[in-house]
Design an enzyme around this catalytic site. Structure first.
Site, PDB file in Angstrom:
ATOM      1  N   ASP A 110       0.736  -0.854  -0.312  1.00  0.00           N
ATOM      2  CA  ASP A 110       0.293   0.024   0.297  1.00  0.00           C
ATOM      3  C   ASP A 110       0.690   0.764  -0.346  1.00  0.00           C
ATOM      4  O   ASP A 110       1.916   1.598   0.813  1.00  0.00           O
ATOM      5  CB  ASP A 110      -1.221  -0.050   0.948  1.00  0.00           C
ATOM      6  CG  ASP A 110      -2.072   1.135   1.017  1.00  0.00           C
ATOM      7  OD1 ASP A 110      -2.866   0.328   0.973  1.00  0.00           O
ATOM      8  OD2 ASP A 110      -1.910   2.093   0.622  1.00  0.00           O
ATOM      9  N   ILE A 111       0.472   1.760  -0.520  1.00  0.00           N
ATOM     10  CA  ILE A 111       1.860   3.632  -0.863  1.00  0.00           C
ATOM     11  C   ILE A 111       1.632   4.134   0.196  1.00  0.00           C
ATOM     12  O   ILE A 111       2.235   5.127   0.460  1.00  0.00           O
ATOM     13  CB  ILE A 111       1.105   4.530  -1.979  1.00  0.00           C
ATOM     14  CG1 ILE A 111       2.111   5.014  -3.003  1.00  0.00           C
ATOM     15  CG2 ILE A 111      -0.686   4.802  -1.849  1.00  0.00           C
ATOM     16  CD1 ILE A 111       1.772   5.649  -4.358  1.00  0.00           C
ATOM     17  N   HIS A 150      -7.303  -5.859   1.900  1.00  0.00           N
ATOM     18  CA  HIS A 150      -6.142  -5.118   2.918  1.00  0.00           C
ATOM     19  C   HIS A 150      -5.075  -6.660   3.866  1.00  0.00           C
ATOM     20  O   HIS A 150      -6.566  -6.842   4.508  1.00  0.00           O
ATOM     21  CB  HIS A 150      -6.476  -4.182   4.242  1.00  0.00           C
ATOM     22  CG  HIS A 150      -6.763  -3.249   2.974  1.00  0.00           C
ATOM     23  ND1 HIS A 150      -6.029  -1.561   2.328  1.00  0.00           N
ATOM     24  CD2 HIS A 150      -7.769  -2.314   2.991  1.00  0.00           C
ATOM     25  CE1 HIS A 150      -7.059  -0.454   2.430  1.00  0.00           C
ATOM     26  NE2 HIS A 150      -7.926  -1.390   1.953  1.00  0.00           N
ATOM     27  N   GLN A 163     -14.982   2.675   0.672  1.00  0.00           N
ATOM     28  CA  GLN A 163     -14.130   2.266  -0.352  1.00  0.00           C
ATOM     29  C   GLN A 163     -13.658   3.380  -1.141  1.00  0.00           C
ATOM     30  O   GLN A 163     -14.596   3.911  -2.058  1.00  0.00           O
ATOM     31  CB  GLN A 163     -14.837   0.521  -1.277  1.00  0.00           C
ATOM     32  CG  GLN A 163     -13.942   0.906  -2.441  1.00  0.00           C
ATOM     33  CD  GLN A 163     -15.034  -0.197  -2.965  1.00  0.00           C
ATOM     34  OE1 GLN A 163     -16.036  -0.392  -3.272  1.00  0.00           O
ATOM     35  NE2 GLN A 163     -14.016  -1.418  -3.915  1.00  0.00           N
ATOM     36  N   ASN A 223     -13.342  -2.932   2.275  1.00  0.00           N
ATOM     37  CA  ASN A 223     -13.669  -2.143   2.548  1.00  0.00           C
ATOM     38  C   ASN A 223     -15.426  -2.208   0.975  1.00  0.00           C
ATOM     39  O   ASN A 223     -14.062  -2.638   0.008  1.00  0.00           O
ATOM     40  CB  ASN A 223     -13.157  -0.972   2.880  1.00  0.00           C
ATOM     41  CG  ASN A 223     -12.599  -0.428   3.821  1.00  0.00           C
ATOM     42  OD1 ASN A 223     -12.220  -1.571   4.725  1.00  0.00           O
ATOM     43  ND2 ASN A 223     -11.856  -0.164   3.387  1.00  0.00           N
ATOM     44  N   HIS A 232      -9.896  -5.231  -3.353  1.00  0.00           N
ATOM     45  CA  HIS A 232      -8.472  -5.346  -3.340  1.00  0.00           C
ATOM     46  C   HIS A 232      -9.289  -6.061  -1.667  1.00  0.00           C
ATOM     47  O   HIS A 232     -10.122  -5.264  -0.721  1.00  0.00           O
ATOM     48  CB  HIS A 232      -7.681  -3.645  -2.650  1.00  0.00           C
ATOM     49  CG  HIS A 232      -8.743  -3.137  -2.259  1.00  0.00           C
ATOM     50  ND1 HIS A 232      -9.221  -2.544  -3.103  1.00  0.00           N
ATOM     51  CD2 HIS A 232      -8.590  -1.592  -1.330  1.00  0.00           C
ATOM     52  CE1 HIS A 232      -9.852  -1.267  -2.458  1.00  0.00           C
ATOM     53  NE2 HIS A 232      -9.558  -1.046  -1.510  1.00  0.00           N
TER      54      HIS A 232
HETATM   55  P1  AMP Z   1      -9.552   1.922  -0.059  1.00  0.00           P
HETATM   56  O1  AMP Z   1      -9.932   3.050   1.104  1.00  0.00           O
HETATM   57  O2  AMP Z   1     -10.333   0.247   1.216  1.00  0.00           O
HETATM   58  O3  AMP Z   1     -10.659   1.628  -1.039  1.00  0.00           O
HETATM   59  O4  AMP Z   1      -8.196   1.721  -0.175  1.00  0.00           O
HETATM   60  C1  AMP Z   1      -7.856   2.211  -0.844  1.00  0.00           C
HETATM   61  C2  AMP Z   1      -6.690   1.585  -0.520  1.00  0.00           C
HETATM   62  O5  AMP Z   1      -5.459   1.991  -1.733  1.00  0.00           O
HETATM   63  C3  AMP Z   1      -5.825   2.957   0.356  1.00  0.00           C
HETATM   64  O6  AMP Z   1      -4.842   2.001   1.433  1.00  0.00           O
HETATM   65  C4  AMP Z   1      -4.332   3.461  -0.489  1.00  0.00           C
HETATM   66  O7  AMP Z   1      -3.571   4.186   0.433  1.00  0.00           O
HETATM   67  C5  AMP Z   1      -3.808   2.543  -1.857  1.00  0.00           C
HETATM   68  N1  AMP Z   1      -3.384   3.466  -2.012  1.00  0.00           N
HETATM   69  C6  AMP Z   1      -3.980   4.313  -4.149  1.00  0.00           C
HETATM   70  N2  AMP Z   1      -2.850   4.528  -4.947  1.00  0.00           N
HETATM   71  C7  AMP Z   1      -2.129   3.220  -4.329  1.00  0.00           C
HETATM   72  C8  AMP Z   1      -1.096   2.849  -5.670  1.00  0.00           C
HETATM   73  N3  AMP Z   1      -0.654   3.892  -6.600  1.00  0.00           N
HETATM   74  N4  AMP Z   1      -0.265   1.952  -4.598  1.00  0.00           N
HETATM   75  C9  AMP Z   1      -0.343   1.740  -4.002  1.00  0.00           C
HETATM   76  N5  AMP Z   1      -1.632   1.455  -3.016  1.00  0.00           N
HETATM   77  C10 AMP Z   1      -2.901   2.053  -3.146  1.00  0.00           C
END
Ligand code: AMP
Length: 126
Positions: A35-36, A111, A103, A96, A109
């Site tokens: 995760d970024i 986590h 979400q 989520n 995805h």
């Molecule tokens: P959600 O809120 O469950 O949809 O989680 C989305 C997740 O994607 C968040 O934890 C972000 O930090 C992660 N995210 C967004 N863009 C990227 C990316 N380019 N690479 C890795 N993780 C990302």
């Protein structure tokens, strides 16, 4: 239930190789990457390569092979990262979905979070 998948989302771009990712594991049907914006010392996202918006979409429309691959990839990521008790200290798997699930990215995805005590699952919103 009809689902609409928007292939402009960021994880679709990762899958197409348009933006980079820090890959942890890749299989025929799934990709796991860091995760970024990590919320814990270990924070990995596991996604199917197919165009599924959410877990319920995936459960309804994915093939058996995709479901098996995705589920096993989650387990393999936990093993690779040393999270599995009793040798590891455990982890949390979260997916989520939609507005109440908060979400952000409309591509399924899960986590995988670990590496510290994560506290109780939810804080009650009064
Ligand atoms: P959600 O809120 O469950 O949809 O989680 C989305 C997740 O994607 C968040 O934890 C972000 O930090 C992660 N995210 C967004 N863009 C990227 C990316 N380019 N690479 C890795 N993780 C990302």
């Amino acid at each position: 239930m009809a689902y609409t998948y928007d292939d402009t989302n960021i994880f679709a771009k990762i899958l197409r190789g348009e933006i980079p990712n820090k890959t942890v594991l890749e299989t025929e049907h799934s990709l796991a990457f860091e995760d970024i914006a990590p919320q814990a010392p270990i924070h990995v996202l596991v996604i199917p390569k197919g165009p599924y918006v959410s877990y319920d979409h995936f459960a309804q429309a994915a093939s058996d092979a995709e479901i098996v691959d995705f589920t096993r990839t989650i387990g393999q990521v936990c093993e690779k990262l040393g999270l599995q008790p009793p040798s590891g200290n455990g982890f949390r798997a979260i997916s989520n979905t939609g507005a109440h699930g908060v979400q952000e990215v409309p591509h399924l995805h899960v986590h995988i979070l670990g590496g510290r005590m994560l506290g109780r699952m939810l804080q009650r919103a009064e």
